[in-house]
Motif scaffolding. Structure first.
Motif, PDB file in Angstrom:
ATOM      1  N   MET A   1       0.785  -1.019   0.127  1.00  0.00           N
ATOM      2  CA  MET A   1       0.025   0.017  -0.162  1.00  0.00           C
ATOM      3  C   MET A   1       0.847   1.555   0.051  1.00  0.00           C
ATOM      4  N   GLY A   2       0.682   2.451  -0.924  1.00  0.00           N
ATOM      5  CA  GLY A   2       1.193   3.843  -1.062  1.00  0.00           C
ATOM      6  C   GLY A   2       1.547   4.406   0.373  1.00  0.00           C
ATOM      7  N   LEU A   3       1.581   5.301  -0.261  1.00  0.00           N
ATOM      8  CA  LEU A   3       1.897   6.399   1.246  1.00  0.00           C
ATOM      9  C   LEU A   3       1.858   7.806   0.802  1.00  0.00           C
ATOM     10  N   THR A   4       1.254   8.401   2.020  1.00  0.00           N
ATOM     11  CA  THR A   4       0.876   9.697   0.671  1.00  0.00           C
ATOM     12  C   THR A   4       2.385  10.704   1.668  1.00  0.00           C
ATOM     13  N   ILE A   5       2.488  11.667   0.644  1.00  0.00           N
ATOM     14  CA  ILE A   5       3.911  12.841   1.427  1.00  0.00           C
ATOM     15  C   ILE A   5       3.534  13.026   2.424  1.00  0.00           C
ATOM     16  N   THR A   6       2.876  13.334   3.147  1.00  0.00           N
ATOM     17  CA  THR A   6       2.937  13.477   4.844  1.00  0.00           C
ATOM     18  C   THR A   6       3.447  12.524   5.925  1.00  0.00           C
ATOM     19  N   GLU A   7       2.904  11.139   5.166  1.00  0.00           N
ATOM     20  CA  GLU A   7       3.309  10.002   5.436  1.00  0.00           C
ATOM     21  C   GLU A   7       4.925   9.347   5.461  1.00  0.00           C
ATOM     22  N   LYS A   8       5.150   9.282   4.375  1.00  0.00           N
ATOM     23  CA  LYS A   8       7.341   9.467   4.196  1.00  0.00           C
ATOM     24  C   LYS A   8       7.495  10.332   5.044  1.00  0.00           C
ATOM     25  N   ILE A   9       7.182  11.465   5.233  1.00  0.00           N
ATOM     26  CA  ILE A   9       7.738  12.623   5.452  1.00  0.00           C
ATOM     27  C   ILE A   9       8.206  12.225   7.336  1.00  0.00           C
ATOM     28  N   LEU A  10       6.353  11.386   7.678  1.00  0.00           N
ATOM     29  CA  LEU A  10       6.849  11.527   8.781  1.00  0.00           C
ATOM     30  C   LEU A  10       7.972  10.223   9.596  1.00  0.00           C
ATOM     31  N   ALA A  11       7.653   9.108   8.375  1.00  0.00           N
ATOM     32  CA  ALA A  11       8.303   7.761   9.030  1.00  0.00           C
ATOM     33  C   ALA A  11       9.512   7.722   9.166  1.00  0.00           C
ATOM     34  N   SER A  12      10.228   9.610   7.768  1.00  0.00           N
ATOM     35  CA  SER A  12      11.459   8.937   8.292  1.00  0.00           C
ATOM     36  C   SER A  12      12.129  10.420   8.816  1.00  0.00           C
ATOM     37  N   HIS A  13      11.208  10.700   9.753  1.00  0.00           N
ATOM     38  CA  HIS A  13      11.849  11.388  10.526  1.00  0.00           C
ATOM     39  C   HIS A  13      11.470  11.200  11.990  1.00  0.00           C
ATOM     40  N   ALA A  14      10.656   9.763  11.911  1.00  0.00           N
ATOM     41  CA  ALA A  14      10.850   8.999  13.589  1.00  0.00           C
ATOM     42  C   ALA A  14      11.911   7.927  13.347  1.00  0.00           C
ATOM     43  N   GLY A  15      12.508   7.619  12.295  1.00  0.00           N
ATOM     44  CA  GLY A  15      13.210   6.754  12.038  1.00  0.00           C
ATOM     45  C   GLY A  15      12.904   5.277  11.248  1.00  0.00           C
ATOM     46  N   LYS A  16      11.482   5.132  10.739  1.00  0.00           N
ATOM     47  CA  LYS A  16      10.839   3.942  10.130  1.00  0.00           C
ATOM     48  C   LYS A  16      10.693   3.874   8.708  1.00  0.00           C
ATOM     49  N   ALA A  17      10.107   2.829   8.104  1.00  0.00           N
ATOM     50  CA  ALA A  17      10.408   2.740   6.600  1.00  0.00           C
ATOM     51  C   ALA A  17       8.994   3.227   6.315  1.00  0.00           C
ATOM     52  N   ALA A  18       8.197   3.179   6.733  1.00  0.00           N
ATOM     53  CA  ALA A  18       6.483   3.581   7.178  1.00  0.00           C
ATOM     54  C   ALA A  18       5.817   4.144   8.266  1.00  0.00           C
ATOM     55  N   VAL A  19       4.683   4.751   7.676  1.00  0.00           N
ATOM     56  CA  VAL A  19       3.917   5.115   9.191  1.00  0.00           C
ATOM     57  C   VAL A  19       2.221   4.948   8.925  1.00  0.00           C
ATOM     58  N   GLU A  20       1.507   4.916   9.594  1.00  0.00           N
ATOM     59  CA  GLU A  20      -0.256   4.771   9.286  1.00  0.00           C
ATOM     60  C   GLU A  20      -0.613   5.756   9.961  1.00  0.00           C
ATOM     61  N   PRO A  21      -1.876   6.357   9.484  1.00  0.00           N
ATOM     62  CA  PRO A  21      -2.962   7.052  10.514  1.00  0.00           C
ATOM     63  C   PRO A  21      -3.040   7.053  12.046  1.00  0.00           C
ATOM     64  N   GLY A  22      -3.310   7.747  12.680  1.00  0.00           N
ATOM     65  CA  GLY A  22      -3.913   6.733  13.801  1.00  0.00           C
ATOM     66  C   GLY A  22      -2.436   6.587  15.219  1.00  0.00           C
ATOM     67  N   GLU A  23      -1.128   6.071  14.030  1.00  0.00           N
ATOM     68  CA  GLU A  23      -0.322   5.894  15.120  1.00  0.00           C
ATOM     69  C   GLU A  23       0.429   7.408  15.833  1.00  0.00           C
ATOM     70  N   PHE A  24       1.368   7.302  16.709  1.00  0.00           N
ATOM     71  CA  PHE A  24       1.829   8.170  17.375  1.00  0.00           C
ATOM     72  C   PHE A  24       3.157   7.633  16.836  1.00  0.00           C
ATOM     73  N   ILE A  25       4.068   8.824  17.330  1.00  0.00           N
ATOM     74  CA  ILE A  25       5.596   8.298  16.758  1.00  0.00           C
ATOM     75  C   ILE A  25       6.635   9.559  17.715  1.00  0.00           C
TER      76      ILE A  25
END
Lengths: 421, 163
Positions: free
Chosen positions: A1-25
């Motif tokens: 499943m693809g990611l939005t630009i927002t999810e990609k930026i948040l994942a990269s700044h949380a040290g993760k490959a991907a994040v999901e809406p609702g997740e706390f980082i």
């Protein structure tokens, strides 16, 4: 499943490959912004936290905008305290009087907000920087203190809403009209806790000034952030300003959105938000003729160089109506200087405007154009809540700078065509 | 347990009316406390008493990020704010400084002046005037930890190894 630009930026700044809406980082920002008010608040909280040093002075920018130049003794003492703290902390990115301006304009203008950044700002309109393809959001001064102390902040990953703009912009239609129409459609909490991703063929034709205005008002729909995927326009803007590397993220074609809205803007009329809410939006024609005591061209929303050029194009050789005060406040020192060189300030002065040094000023009812009881104002700013710009019985209408300039000439709300523009 | 009289407000109560911009340069919450809700009801600070509870409509605290809004409510002694939803910056600020906020759409049934008891830990809201009982949505575990830690100041002290 693809990611939005927002999810990609948040994942990269949380040290993760991907994040999901609702997740706390827990995320680490590239830049943290404090203005005079929020920094003053944060300094007190930092003391309570026992934090003596900010996490990284090179990732902190302090901008004086709300109370500057000091509007009273209280403000002077507040600014003095912040200046001293900035010196003690060794923060070089400090925009004090003389270099000052509204933070949300200074950061992109000075290349401090870049594509792919995570930026936390101590002011609700920090969502503005999404226009360069950054994730940025506003916080209060306790959160600001937390991120200054720790270099990290907790965030709930927002779901994204896709807003697509089709068609061709008519004359005097600006980013302000697109975002007002958007807020009018989805309401003041229509994007609550969510990221607003703006895109589409019409948006691609908009310059950076218009994009900044659109992302600026994401908060007026309750949005956590507004964002536009970088394109050639973005990169041309960023290249001449950046002092550090940046990363361009795209939204994947199969990224998930909780909602999608499409806007056809061909034939759109200038939009106006009536008192007392930014989602109370109508066409300018519905409120044309409303008498005005004051017109305010200013704020982080619409006092950029492009905004001033448009207002000046309409005001050139004309006078503000005798019964209407016109106040023009360029958004930054750089813009003020450019407006001087281009002769825009002269056009405003000859039109009978009061032209001020940069400040948030009248927008938040602080100083430089507060409204008295029952007064009516048309403003290029972002909020028109009860008491926002002064007395609780005063009324503010929100519109683009072209409508503001035409309305100043007519002394009442007017479409630009009505003054021959 | 928090117990107080309910004051009702509508939807989209924004921070400009909770704490108008003219008070922004005042840094002491005690000084601004008398002016809470001035933009909606200039006499609110005279009518309300410490411990009273605000029951409002959706999107409470929208607009400016000014922390003087939840800060003023807390300094006044407002026991809790109950609303179906909160604007996100206001919610963060309230949690950070320890102003109890509860998300509970059903609590709209509470009438102005009712005596209301709130158990923040369990989210149980009792309208003692009518006997009605409501349950606020629990916060996500991460936020519950932050609240249990006593807000962001204590959380940061722990992260800095100072507490």
């Amino acid at each position: 499943m693809g990611l939005t630009i927002t999810e990609k930026i948040l994942a990269s700044h949380a040290g993760k490959a991907a994040v999901e809406p609702g997740e706390f980082i827990i995320a680490r920002p590239d830049m943290v912004m404090g203005n005079d008010l929020s920094t003053a608040g944060a300094i007190g909280v930092l003391k309570q936290m026992g934090a003596t040093k900010v996490f990284d002075p090179e990732k902190v920018v302090i901008v004086f905008d709300h109370l500057v130049p000091a509007k009273d003794i209280q403000a002077a003492d507040l600014l003095k305290g912040v200046r001293q703290w900035v010196r003690e902390q060794g923060i070089a990115l400090f925009y004090d009087e003389g270099r000052h301006g509204i933070a949300h304009i200074i950061l992109p203008e000075q290349g401090l907000a870049l594509p792919g950044d995570l930026i936390i700002g101590g002011d609700s309109h920090s969502c503005t920087y999404g226009a360069v393809g950054a994730f940025s959001t506003g916080v209060g001064h306790t959160d600001l203190a937390g991120v200054l102390a720790l270099g990290e902040i907790w965030l709930k990953v927002p779901a994204s809403i896709k807003f697509t703009y089709h068609g061709t912009l008519g004359p005097w239609i600006m980013g302000k009209d697109l975002i007002l129409a958007t807020i009018g459609k989805i309401g003041i909490d229509g994007a609550l806790y969510q990221a607003m991703e703006f895109r589409g063929p019409a948006l691609a034709t908009l310059g950076m000034s218009e994009r900044l205005t659109m992302c600026n008002m994401a908060i007026e729909a309750g949005g956590k952030s507004g964002i536009i995927v970088p394109d050639g326009m973005t990169l041309a803007y960023v290249k001449e300003r950046a002092r550090r590397p940046w990363t361009v993220y795209q939204s994947d074609p199969d990224a998930r959105y909780v909602a999608e809205y499409d806007f056809e803007i061909t034939g759109m009329r200038p939009q106006v938000a009536k008192p007392f809410s930014p989602d109370n939006v109508v066409s300018v024609d519905e409120v044309a003729g409303t008498p005005l005591d004051q017109v305010f061209i200013g704020s982080c929303t619409n006092a950029k160089l492009e905004d001033l050029r448009i207002a000046a194009r309409i005001l050139r050789g004309k006078k503000a109506h005798a019964g209407t005060r016109l106040i023009v406040i360029p958004a930054s020192t750089w813009i003020w200087n450019q407006a001087l060189k281009e002769g825009l300030l002269e056009i405003f002065a000859e039109a009978g405007a009061a032209v001020s040094t940069p400040t948030c000023g009248a927008c938040f009812g602080g100083h430089m154009g507060i409204l008295g009881a029952g007064e009516v104002c048309l403003s290029t700013s972002n909020r028109n809540f009860v008491g926002r710009m002064g007395h609780p019985t005063a009324q503010s209408y929100l519109a683009n700078p072209a409508v503001a300039a035409a309305s100043a000439i007519k002394g009442c709300i007017a479409a630009p065509e009505e003054v021959g523009a | 347990m928090i117990r107080g009289r309910a004051w009702k407000f509508g939807d989209d109560v924004n921070t400009d009316v909770i704490m108008p911009g003219k008070y922004l340069a005042m840094r002491n919450p005690e000084l601004i406390a008398p002016y809470i809700m001035e933009g909606i009801d200039p006499d609110f600070g005279k009518k309300a008493r410490p411990g009273d509870i605000i029951v409002a409509g959706k999107n409470f605290g929208c607009g400016s990020s000014r922390e003087t809004a939840p800060g003023g409510l807390k300094a006044f002694g407002i026991g809790a704010v109950i609303a179906p939803t909160f604007a996100r910056i206001f919610l963060r600020n309230a949690v950070n400084i320890g102003l109890p906020v509860l998300e509970c759409p059903a609590a709209a049934g509470i009438r102005e002046g009712d005596l209301v008891a709130v158990d923040v830990a369990s989210g149980r809201i009792t309208d003692e005037t009518t006997g009605a009982i409501y349950h606020a949505a629990p916060f996500p575990p991460f936020l519950q930890e932050l609240i249990a830690a006593g807000g962001l100041v204590n959380y940061a002290r722990k992260r800095l190894g100072l507490a």
